[in-house]
Design an enzyme around this catalytic site. Structure first.
Site, PDB file in Angstrom:
ATOM      1  CD1 TRP A  16     -20.136 -32.752  43.589  1.00 48.82           C
ATOM      2  CD2 TRP A  16     -21.055 -34.789  43.410  1.00 48.82           C
ATOM      3  NE1 TRP A  16     -19.375 -33.476  42.701  1.00 48.82           N
ATOM      4  CE2 TRP A  16     -19.921 -34.735  42.570  1.00 48.82           C
ATOM      5  CE3 TRP A  16     -21.792 -35.981  43.461  1.00 48.82           C
ATOM      6  CZ2 TRP A  16     -19.513 -35.811  41.786  1.00 48.82           C
ATOM      7  CZ3 TRP A  16     -21.381 -37.054  42.683  1.00 48.82           C
ATOM      8  CH2 TRP A  16     -20.261 -36.972  41.862  1.00 48.82           C
ATOM      9  CG  ASN A  18     -16.003 -33.396  41.767  1.00 48.20           C
ATOM     10  OD1 ASN A  18     -16.889 -32.591  42.017  1.00 48.20           O
ATOM     11  ND2 ASN A  18     -15.211 -33.243  40.738  1.00 48.20           N
ATOM     12  CG  ASP A  19     -11.633 -33.471  41.011  1.00 50.32           C
ATOM     13  OD1 ASP A  19     -12.439 -34.408  41.020  1.00 50.32           O
ATOM     14  OD2 ASP A  19     -11.227 -32.931  39.979  1.00 50.32           O
ATOM     15  CD  GLN A  35     -14.050 -28.805  41.135  1.00 46.26           C
ATOM     16  OE1 GLN A  35     -14.760 -28.905  40.156  1.00 46.26           O
ATOM     17  NE2 GLN A  35     -13.539 -27.647  41.520  1.00 46.26           N
ATOM     18  CD1 TRP A  43     -19.147 -32.936  39.277  1.00 43.04           C
ATOM     19  CD2 TRP A  43     -20.417 -32.232  37.578  1.00 43.04           C
ATOM     20  NE1 TRP A  43     -18.408 -32.057  38.533  1.00 43.04           N
ATOM     21  CE2 TRP A  43     -19.164 -31.611  37.486  1.00 43.04           C
ATOM     22  CE3 TRP A  43     -21.384 -31.940  36.613  1.00 43.04           C
ATOM     23  CZ2 TRP A  43     -18.835 -30.707  36.465  1.00 43.04           C
ATOM     24  CZ3 TRP A  43     -21.061 -31.042  35.595  1.00 43.04           C
ATOM     25  CH2 TRP A  43     -19.807 -30.441  35.526  1.00 43.04           C
ATOM     26  CB  SER A  80      -9.752 -29.508  39.573  1.00 46.93           C
ATOM     27  OG  SER A  80     -10.750 -30.273  40.196  1.00 46.93           O
ATOM     28  NE  ARG A 145     -11.798 -31.907  32.835  1.00 49.70           N
ATOM     29  CZ  ARG A 145     -12.382 -32.383  31.736  1.00 49.70           C
ATOM     30  NH1 ARG A 145     -12.711 -31.575  30.746  1.00 49.70           N
ATOM     31  NH2 ARG A 145     -12.637 -33.670  31.622  1.00 49.70           N
ATOM     32  CG  ASP A 146      -8.367 -30.710  36.034  1.00 49.58           C
ATOM     33  OD1 ASP A 146      -9.246 -29.856  36.283  1.00 49.58           O
ATOM     34  OD2 ASP A 146      -8.617 -31.868  35.658  1.00 49.58           O
ATOM     35  CD  GLU A 206     -11.190 -35.611  34.098  1.00 48.96           C
ATOM     36  OE1 GLU A 206     -12.068 -34.804  33.804  1.00 48.96           O
ATOM     37  OE2 GLU A 206     -11.397 -36.595  34.838  1.00 48.96           O
TER      38      GLU A 206
HETATM   39  C1  FRU Z   1     -12.036 -34.686  37.687  1.00 45.86           C
HETATM   40  C2  FRU Z   1     -12.730 -33.483  37.051  1.00 45.86           C
HETATM   41  C3  FRU Z   1     -11.724 -32.427  36.652  1.00 45.86           C
HETATM   42  C4  FRU Z   1     -12.531 -31.174  36.647  1.00 45.86           C
HETATM   43  C5  FRU Z   1     -13.474 -31.410  37.804  1.00 45.86           C
HETATM   44  C6  FRU Z   1     -14.845 -30.841  37.602  1.00 45.86           C
HETATM   45  O1  FRU Z   1     -12.887 -35.414  38.484  1.00 45.86           O
HETATM   46  O2  FRU Z   1     -13.506 -33.885  35.944  1.00 45.86           O
HETATM   47  O3  FRU Z   1     -11.080 -32.676  35.408  1.00 45.86           O
HETATM   48  O4  FRU Z   1     -11.752 -30.022  36.809  1.00 45.86           O
HETATM   49  O5  FRU Z   1     -13.567 -32.811  37.980  1.00 45.86           O
HETATM   50  O6  FRU Z   1     -15.639 -30.990  38.726  1.00 45.86           O
END
Ligand code: FRU
Length: 460
Positions: A16, A18-19, A35, A43, A80, A145-146, A206
């Protein structure tokens, strides 16, 4: 099993993603962190994966950069964040998540710092983590977050994404002298409504990022509400006295959730480039079966137009991938799942470019000047097992200024990225049969001004 794995978009070798995280040009090389769940195709277990490129096109996989520490402030995941150059010291700011409630959230989220080595391959977590916890007077947060960090004079500024349950998004602003000790200033921007300027802006923001275009700034937000993610929006406004005053709002990509959590870097040559996470459109069972999920978008150069809207263009470095070229008369000869298409129209009625076509399947990129709609129609993208795929049409309103439409389209197996006049983009996923490789152009002779397509080579 059909192979839907992209050939010239970045993705990890397996599992997997993501960001995009901590994108930075460091000592000339481009570093892309992301991520990543190294243990599965769904996830969870958030680590930071790492890849490096010299040309924004070919990527080398590097070992995992950041791992959650059991029993510590990021035990539930290293979420993130960003990386900045602190006078030669690479410094990462990321969200640590812990599975106990705070500030109304079911988990604790806070900012952490890690210091990197010269190669950005080893990261030492700061002993004083976490360096920021949510402001005490917020008791009903949806998340905290982020991170986006930048230099202003002698100070560092940081924004963190958040939202107040049932109310609206908020971005918290902090200042620091050393990136380790932070002082809370005030919200950079806060809404108490879920719609702004006609655009859905959700209740939780986010991955905020503030882009400086001189007189105007753009605030990028990946928005969600109580039901989940909605998509990425940007607010155009002025940044003054450490507050952001939004004036307009726009959907960043008509693919909505298919282009999410983008992050930009400013390259040494001054270009601002953006990567987004291209999400999947197939169900979890198919992801587990495939063993991978999530794709990074092509890097997009972002500029501000005179109309105060953002413009997006694929980086020119991608041209090195071009192989066999096709003009308008050889459209019927095209049989490929990895294509770049550049077509110019003067549409008077609906025009279409269909890709990944066979007798039974087609994915239709369309523009209709009558209703000013641009989109990707996916209803016929997949003829078998379609209940496991999202087949909805992805579209948005887009008007031509001078009657001309340039469609710059990238097809990479299951990924479609469409740039319309550099002014609107649509990103989507489709999972056709491996033999659906044809393309078709539907427009009257005089409406099609130009057509070129190239087969693109693999980056691996
Ligand atoms: C966005 C998010 C962020 C977080 C991350 C977790 O896709 O939800 O807000 O930091 O992914 O994987």
């Amino acid at each position: 099993m059909p192979d839907h794995r992209p050939r010239y978009h970045f993705l990890p070798e397996r599992n997997w993603m993501n960001d995009p995280n901590g994108v930075i040009q460091w000592r000339g090389r481009y570093h892309l962190f992301y991520q990543h769940n190294p243990h599965g195709a769904l996830w969870g277990n958030m680590h930071w994966g790492h890849a490096v490129s010299d040309d924004l096109v070919h990527w080398e996989h590097f070992p995992i950069a950041l791992t959650p520490t059991e029993g510590d402030f990021d035990e539930y995941g290293c979420f993130s964040g960003c990386i900045v150059d602190n006078d030669g010291v690479p410094t990462m700011i990321y969200t640590g998540t812990q599975a106990h409630p705070t500030n109304g959230m079911p988990y604790a989220q806070h900012a952490n710092v890690a210091i990197g080595n010269e190669e950005l391959t080893a990261w030492r977590k700061h002993a004083g983590n976490p360096v920021i916890r949510p402001p005490d007077d917020y008791h009903n947060l949806m998340g905290f977050r982020d991170h986006c960090v930048w230099r202003e004079g002698d100070e560092w500024l940081q924004i963190i994404g958040a939202g107040v349950n049932g109310q609206g998004g908020v971005i918290f602003l902090y200042r620091s002298d050393d990136l380790l000790t932070w002082e809370y200033l005030h919200p950079l921007c806060q809404f108490d409504a879920v719609v702004f300027d006609g655009v859905q802006v959700g209740t939780m923001w986010e991955c905020p990022q503030l882009l400086n275009f001189g007189e105007k700034h753009a605030l990028l937000l990946s928005v969600m509400d109580e039901k989940g993610g909605i998509g990425t929006v940007y607010l155009i406004g002025s940044y003054w006295d450490r507050r952001f005053e939004p004036e307009r709002a726009f959907v960043l990509d008509f693919g909505r959730m298919h282009f999410y959590a983008p992050q930009a870097l400013t390259a040494d040559d001054g270009r601002i480039m953006l990567w987004g996470w291209i999400t999947e459109g197939r169900d979890d069972a198919l992801l587990v079966q495939a063993g991978w999920a999530g794709v990074m978008s092509l890097p997009r150069v972002v500029t501000l137009g005179e109309d105060d809207r953002l413009r997006f263009a694929p980086v020119q470095e991608l041209a090195q991938l071009r192989g066999r070229e096709f003009g308008r008369s050889n459209v019927p000869a095209i049989q490929s799942s990895t294509l770049e298409i550049y077509a110019v129209f003067k549409p008077t009625e609906r025009i279409e470019i269909a890709v990944r076509c066979s007798e039974r399947e087609r994915t239709t990129i369309f523009y209709d000047p009558k209703c000013a709609k641009l989109g990707i129609e996916r209803g016929k993208s997949v003829s078998a097992g379609s209940h496991q795929h999202d087949l909805t049409t992805l579209s948005g309103n887009y008007s031509l200024t001078d009657g001309e439409l340039t469609l710059h389209i990238f097809v990479d197996q299951s990924v479609i990225e469409v740039f319309a006049n550099g002014e609107a983009t649509v990103t989507g996923r489709v999972y056709p049969h491996p033999d659906s490789l044809g393309i078709a152009v539907n427009a009257r002779e005089e409406e099609l001004i130009h057509f070129t397509a190239w087969e693109l080579n693999s980056i691996w």
